[in-house]
Enzyme design. Structure first.
Site, PDB file in Angstrom:
ATOM      1  N   HIS A   1      43.453 -87.386 -11.268  1.00  0.00           N
ATOM      2  CA  HIS A   1      44.165 -86.485 -12.165  1.00  0.00           C
ATOM      3  C   HIS A   1      43.480 -86.508 -13.525  1.00  0.00           C
ATOM      4  CE1 HIS A   1      46.069 -89.561 -14.728  1.00  0.00           C
ATOM      5  NE2 HIS A   1      45.934 -90.301 -13.648  1.00  0.00           N
ATOM      6  N   ALA A   2      43.825 -85.564 -14.369  1.00  0.00           N
ATOM      7  CA  ALA A   2      43.331 -85.562 -15.743  1.00  0.00           C
ATOM      8  C   ALA A   2      44.532 -85.416 -16.667  1.00  0.00           C
ATOM      9  CB  ALA A   2      42.313 -84.447 -15.950  1.00  0.00           C
TER      10      ALA A   2
END
Lengths: 189, 90
Positions: free
Chosen positions: A66-67
Site C-alpha cells: 500500500h502507499a
C-alpha cells in the site's frame, strides 16, 4: 464487515509476474481496474518498498502492499494477486511471497475497521495458503469474507458507498462462471 | 502504559500490529494505549512509550529511544506477539 468488496477486476489469479516490482504493479493495476486508485498508485507502492525495504511482507508468503492516502487514491479498495511462481522481496523470514494484498485507503483516520478486518481474515494462518491455491475469484471472495460489490462493471466512479450488499460474505454465485480472471497458468513452477 | 507500532506510512503493517497487540493485551489483562504511527513521527509519538512494536527494517531508523523496541516477524501470529509482549512487560 468493513472490508471493501472484491470485484473480479480486483482479483488476479496465477499472475506470471517474475519479481516483486511487477507483482506489486499487478496489484496496483488491479486497484486501478476496480476504480479504487489512479494509475500512479503502483509506483507509490513500489516507492514505499524501495524506501523502507521489504517490511510489507508481514507474514510468511504474504505482502500487504500500500502507499499513503493521497490524490492517487479514489476510494478505499482491496486487490488480491496470487503468483504462479513465488517471488522474493528480500525479506529475511517471510519470503517467498505467493500472495499480494493491495490496499488503498482514502484517509489515515478512517481505515482502522478495515485493517482490523484484514487481521480477522489472516489471523487464521491457513488463509494465505488457501488464497495462494485459489482458482476462482469466488473462492478468493469466500476466503476473504467479502462480496463482489455492485455488479461487474464498477468503473472509476465507485463513490465508496459500501452499502450492505455483501453482508453475508458467503460469495454465493453472484457472478457467473467466467470469473476466474487472468488465471493464465495453474499449477506453478 | 503506552505502546507504539511503527511502519512506513502508519497504516498497513503498523495498523495490523496495533489491532493484534490490543487483542493480546486484552487477553493478558494488561491495560495499554496502543498507537499506530509512521516512521517520520516516531520521535514525537513514542517519547513516552514503554514499547515500540515494528518490523526489522525500521529498527535502525527509529533511532535512540527509551522504549523497548520489539521486532515482529509474523504480524498475524498472536503467539509470537504474546510471547514477545510478555517478555518485554513481564
Amino acid at each position: 464487515m468493513a472490508l471493501p468488496p472484491l470485484p473480479d477486476e480486483a482479483i488476479v489469479l496465477g499472475s506470471l509476474a517474475p519479481d516483486w516490482r511487477s507483482a506489486v504493479a499487478v496489484a496496483g493495476a488491479a486497484l486501478t481496474a476496480s476504480g479504487a486508485a489512479r494509475p500512479g498508485y503502483s509506483d507509490e507502492m513500489i516507492r514505499m518498498i524501495d524506501e523502507h525495504g521489504p517490511y510489507v511482507v508481514i507474514a510468511p508468503g504474504l505482502a500487504l502492499a500500500h502507499a499513503r492516502p493521497d490524490d492517487q487514491v479514489i476510494s478505499d479498495g482491496l486487490a488480491v494477486v496470487t503468483l504462479a511462481s513465488p517471488v522474493s522481496f528480500g525479506h529475511p523470514h517471510n519470503d517467498p511471497v505467493r500472495v499480494i494484498v493491495g490496499l488503498a485507503v482514502e484517509s489515515v483516520g478512517g481505515h482502522l475497521d478495515l485493517i482490523a478486518d484484514i487481521a480477522n481474515v489472516f489471523n487464521d494462518q491457513s488463509r494465505i495458503g488457501a488464497l495462494a491455491d485459489a482458482t476462482r475469484a469466488d473462492d478468493v471472495r469466500a476466503i476473504m469474507g467479502v462480496g463482489a460489490g455492485s455488479g461487474s462493471g464498477s468503473s472509476a466512479s465507485a463513490g465508496g458507498s459500501a452499502s450492505g450488499s455483501s453482508a453475508g460474505g458467503s460469495a454465493s454465485g453472484s457472478s457467473a462462471g467466467g470469473s476466474a480472471s487472468g488465471s493464465s497458468s495453474e499449477g506453478g513452477s | 502504559m503506552k505502546i507504539v507500532t511503527i511502519c512506513g506510512v502508519g497504516i498497513g503493517s503498523s495498523g495490523i500490529l496495533k489491532v493484534n497487540a490490543e487483542r493480546v493485551l486484552a487477553k493478558l489483562d494488561i491495560e495499554a494505549d496502543v498507537v499506530a504511527a509512521d516512521l517520520a513521527s516516531v520521535q514525537s509519538v513514542a517519547d513516552d512509550a514503554q514499547v515500540i512494536l515494528t518490523s526489522a527494517e525500521f529498527v535502525d531508523a527509529i533511532g535512540p529511544t527509551f522504549a523497548d523496541v520489539i521486532v515482529i516477524v509474523n504480524h498475524f501470529d498472536l503467539t509470537e506477539l504474546t510471547e514477545k509482549l510478555e517478555r518485554a512487560l513481564g
